[in-house]
Design a protein around this motif. Structure first.
Motif, PDB file in Angstrom:
ATOM      1  N   PHE A   1      29.822  37.501  41.204  1.00 22.77           N
ATOM      2  CA  PHE A   1      30.240  38.871  41.523  1.00 22.77           C
ATOM      3  C   PHE A   1      29.031  39.770  41.272  1.00 22.77           C
ATOM      4  O   PHE A   1      28.068  39.362  40.614  1.00 22.77           O
ATOM      5  CB  PHE A   1      31.439  39.303  40.667  1.00 22.77           C
ATOM      6  CG  PHE A   1      31.298  38.983  39.203  1.00 22.77           C
ATOM      7  CD1 PHE A   1      30.655  39.859  38.335  1.00 22.77           C
ATOM      8  CD2 PHE A   1      31.792  37.783  38.682  1.00 22.77           C
ATOM      9  CE1 PHE A   1      30.513  39.554  36.989  1.00 22.77           C
ATOM     10  CE2 PHE A   1      31.655  37.478  37.327  1.00 22.77           C
ATOM     11  CZ  PHE A   1      31.013  38.358  36.484  1.00 22.77           C
TER      12      PHE A   1
ATOM     13  N   LYS B   1      37.935  35.244  30.319  1.00 24.10           N
ATOM     14  CA  LYS B   1      37.415  34.119  31.113  1.00 24.10           C
ATOM     15  C   LYS B   1      37.199  32.894  30.216  1.00 24.10           C
ATOM     16  O   LYS B   1      37.466  31.757  30.604  1.00 24.10           O
ATOM     17  CB  LYS B   1      36.103  34.505  31.805  1.00 24.10           C
ATOM     18  CG  LYS B   1      36.297  35.501  32.939  1.00 24.10           C
ATOM     19  CD  LYS B   1      35.007  35.764  33.675  1.00 24.10           C
ATOM     20  CE  LYS B   1      35.167  36.921  34.655  1.00 24.10           C
ATOM     21  NZ  LYS B   1      36.187  36.659  35.691  1.00 24.10           N
TER      22      LYS B   1
ATOM     23  N   LYS C   1      32.214  33.662  36.295  1.00 25.17           N
ATOM     24  CA  LYS C   1      32.669  33.585  37.683  1.00 25.17           C
ATOM     25  C   LYS C   1      33.971  34.360  37.824  1.00 25.17           C
ATOM     26  O   LYS C   1      34.704  34.551  36.845  1.00 25.17           O
ATOM     27  CB  LYS C   1      32.913  32.122  38.087  1.00 25.17           C
ATOM     28  CG  LYS C   1      31.699  31.211  37.917  1.00 25.17           C
ATOM     29  CD  LYS C   1      30.609  31.505  38.925  1.00 25.17           C
ATOM     30  CE  LYS C   1      29.351  30.710  38.606  1.00 25.17           C
ATOM     31  NZ  LYS C   1      28.219  31.022  39.441  1.00 25.17           N
ATOM     32  N   ARG C   2      34.305  34.740  39.090  1.00 28.95           N
ATOM     33  CA  ARG C   2      35.590  35.411  39.334  1.00 28.95           C
ATOM     34  C   ARG C   2      36.719  34.492  38.874  1.00 28.95           C
ATOM     35  O   ARG C   2      36.596  33.259  38.971  1.00 28.95           O
ATOM     36  CB  ARG C   2      35.738  35.714  40.826  1.00 28.95           C
ATOM     37  CG  ARG C   2      34.873  36.872  41.297  1.00 28.95           C
ATOM     38  CD  ARG C   2      34.905  36.999  42.795  1.00 28.95           C
ATOM     39  NE  ARG C   2      34.210  35.862  43.396  1.00 28.95           N
ATOM     40  CZ  ARG C   2      34.429  35.396  44.617  1.00 28.95           C
ATOM     41  NH1 ARG C   2      35.322  35.953  45.389  1.00 28.95           N
ATOM     42  NH2 ARG C   2      33.768  34.357  45.068  1.00 28.95           N
ATOM     43  N   ASP C   3      37.826  35.082  38.432  1.00 31.39           N
ATOM     44  CA  ASP C   3      38.957  34.265  37.983  1.00 31.39           C
ATOM     45  C   ASP C   3      39.403  33.313  39.076  1.00 31.39           C
ATOM     46  O   ASP C   3      39.766  32.171  38.819  1.00 31.39           O
ATOM     47  CB  ASP C   3      40.139  35.163  37.561  1.00 31.39           C
ATOM     48  CG  ASP C   3      39.838  35.884  36.254  1.00 31.39           C
ATOM     49  OD1 ASP C   3      38.772  35.615  35.655  1.00 31.39           O
ATOM     50  OD2 ASP C   3      40.656  36.738  35.844  1.00 31.39           O
ATOM     51  N   GLU C   4      39.356  33.819  40.299  1.00 28.76           N
ATOM     52  CA  GLU C   4      39.758  32.999  41.446  1.00 28.76           C
ATOM     53  C   GLU C   4      38.878  31.732  41.546  1.00 28.76           C
ATOM     54  O   GLU C   4      39.384  30.626  41.788  1.00 28.76           O
ATOM     55  CB  GLU C   4      39.586  33.898  42.671  1.00 28.76           C
ATOM     56  CG  GLU C   4      39.826  33.335  44.003  1.00 28.76           C
ATOM     57  CD  GLU C   4      39.098  34.209  45.054  1.00 28.76           C
ATOM     58  OE1 GLU C   4      39.165  35.448  44.962  1.00 28.76           O
ATOM     59  OE2 GLU C   4      38.453  33.614  45.934  1.00 28.76           O
TER      60      GLU C   4
END
Ligand code: PMP
Ligand code: GLN
Length: 403
Positions: free
Chosen positions: A46, A302, A376-379
């Motif tokens: 991100f 995270k 990293k993004r949660d997705e």
């Protein structure tokens, strides 16, 4: 001119031959090749804060886009000095004690090249970040490895004491520690400070993860330890804290005499760091407490997301006290070593990780540890978790393993 040697191809100097391509380059390349989710090399998927990126864009369009002072632009050096006061209560002089560099990497290199003589010894605590051994070698010095004691990676006080000799020039302390996430206690740091004082050695503190310390603990910078005030160079970077790893804006903070040595070599390595990015980072560092709190909260979540999921799958997980890396112990799995595990994981499961043995000079010591980054993004993390869980639940961890 030696006419007889004209056909010889120049090749890598001897000091660098043992090192090869970095494991970060190798694993990211493998990940891209096989289309894996890349939890290996530690960079976010991100962007950093919009206002910081906008400030850099504005500075580029406004200009000037020319060389700036070698030591770094005044607003950034002042922001760093203010930060040292605000977070650690340490007063430093922006003009004579702060140097801006091309990332923490260059600051570490400049410190070593500016201070260390050929034949000096430099103590490296293991696990040790990948650029320290080749940098020590390029400075012509000898690395002296002192492994921290697993499972908690505590300081082996006796062994460390013995490692200090009359030839010791420096010790590098990475705190919080990449890859295991250890955070050194104030007592451990004070112990090292005392050894440095007795041996007239200096410390290079690599503190790039200073704002990622979990569980209500706080970061102690070497400059807060009295023994280190005039014998440590504290190095940090804006890469992690502002999720802009590609900008490579870092800095070193040290007393005037040590700063002179850092600046002496820095001027001949890069001379200066991109000025527009420095302008933006001066604003970034000065952001209010809410930014730093939100940053830590986001990473706390995270860390929990990835570590809990790995635990639920049955892995033995090393929750980091700091950094954005979580590790698992693979000693129960039937793989030859961590590199074989990581190659298999990327190619067959679609998740890339880092074999932690590359952080030890005797690679055997780390062959059962595999590191995942959670910046990293949660997705992205959830997709990686799904893949790992499916693989683990099918029992393929054992039966697929190369023997
Ligand atoms: N030290 C450690 C421990 C790191 O993990 C990294 C990676 N960010 C660096 C230094 C290099 O920092 P920079 O990208 O600012 O050069
Ligand atoms: N610090 C990053 C990591 O540990 C890697 C940076 C690099 O590739 N040099 O993953």
């Amino acid at each position: 001119m030696n006419w007889n040697r004209k056909d010889e191809q120049p090749s890598v100097r001897e000091a660098l031959k043992p090192f090869g391509t970095t494991i970060f380059t190798e694993m990211t390349a493998l990940s891209n090749r096989v289309g894996a989710i890349n939890l290996s090399q530690g960079f976010p998927d991100f962007e950093g804060p919009e206002e910081v990126r906008q400030a850099a864009a504005d500075a580029i369009m406004r200009g000037p886009n020319q060389y700036c002072p070698s030591m770094g632009i005044a607003p950034l050096r002042e922001a760093v000095a203010e930060k040292m006061k605000r977070f650690y209560g340490v007063s430093v002089d922006a003009d004579s004690e702060v140097t801006v560099t091309a990332g923490a990497s260059e600051a570490i290199g400049a410190a070593l090249l500016g201070l260390v003589e050929p034949g000096d010894e430099v103590i490296l605590l293991e696990p040790t970040y990948d650029l320290y051994p080749p940098m020590v070698a390029m400075a012509g010095a000898t690395p002296v490895y002192v492994p921290l004691q697993p499972p908690g990676f505590t300081l082996p006080r006796e062994a460390l004491q013995k490692a200090f000799t009359p030839r010791t020039k420096a010790i590098i302390i990475n705190n919080p520690l990449n890859p295991t996430g250890k955070v050194f206690t104030e007592e451990e740091l004070a112990f090292i400070g005392e050894l440095c004082r007795q041996s007239h050695a200096i410390a290079i503190g690599d503190e790039v993860y200073e704002h990622l310390v979990y569980d209500g603990k706080s970061h102690t910078t070497l400059l807060q330890i009295p023994a280190f005030r005039n014998r440590a160079i504290v190095i940090s970077s804006t890469a992690k804290t502002f999720s802009l790893t590609g900008w490579k804006v870092g800095y070193g903070v040290a007393c005037q005499k040590l700063t002179e040595a850092v600046r002496m070599s820095h001027q001949f390595i890069t001379f200066c760091t991109p000025s527009a990015l420095q302008e933006a980072m001066a604003q970034a560092i000065s952001m209010d407490d809410a930014y730093y709190q939100e940053f830590l909260e986001r990473y706390t979540k995270k860390r929990h997301l990835l570590c809990r999921a790995l635990e639920k799958m049955g892995f033995d997980v090393l929750w980091p006290e700091g950094t954005y890396y979580a590790s698992i112990d693979i000693s129960d799995l039937e793989f030859e070593d961590d590199l074989a595990f990581c190659r298999h994981l990327a190619a067959e499961v679609g998740v890339a990780a880092i074999p932690a043995s590359f952080f030890w000079h005797q690679r055997r010591a780390g062959r059962n540890i595999v590191r995942f980054c959670f910046c990293k993004r949660d997705e992205t993390l959830n997709r990686a978790i799904e893949r790992l869980a499916r693989w683990k639940s099918r029992g393929l961890v054992q039966s697929d393993a190369p023997r």
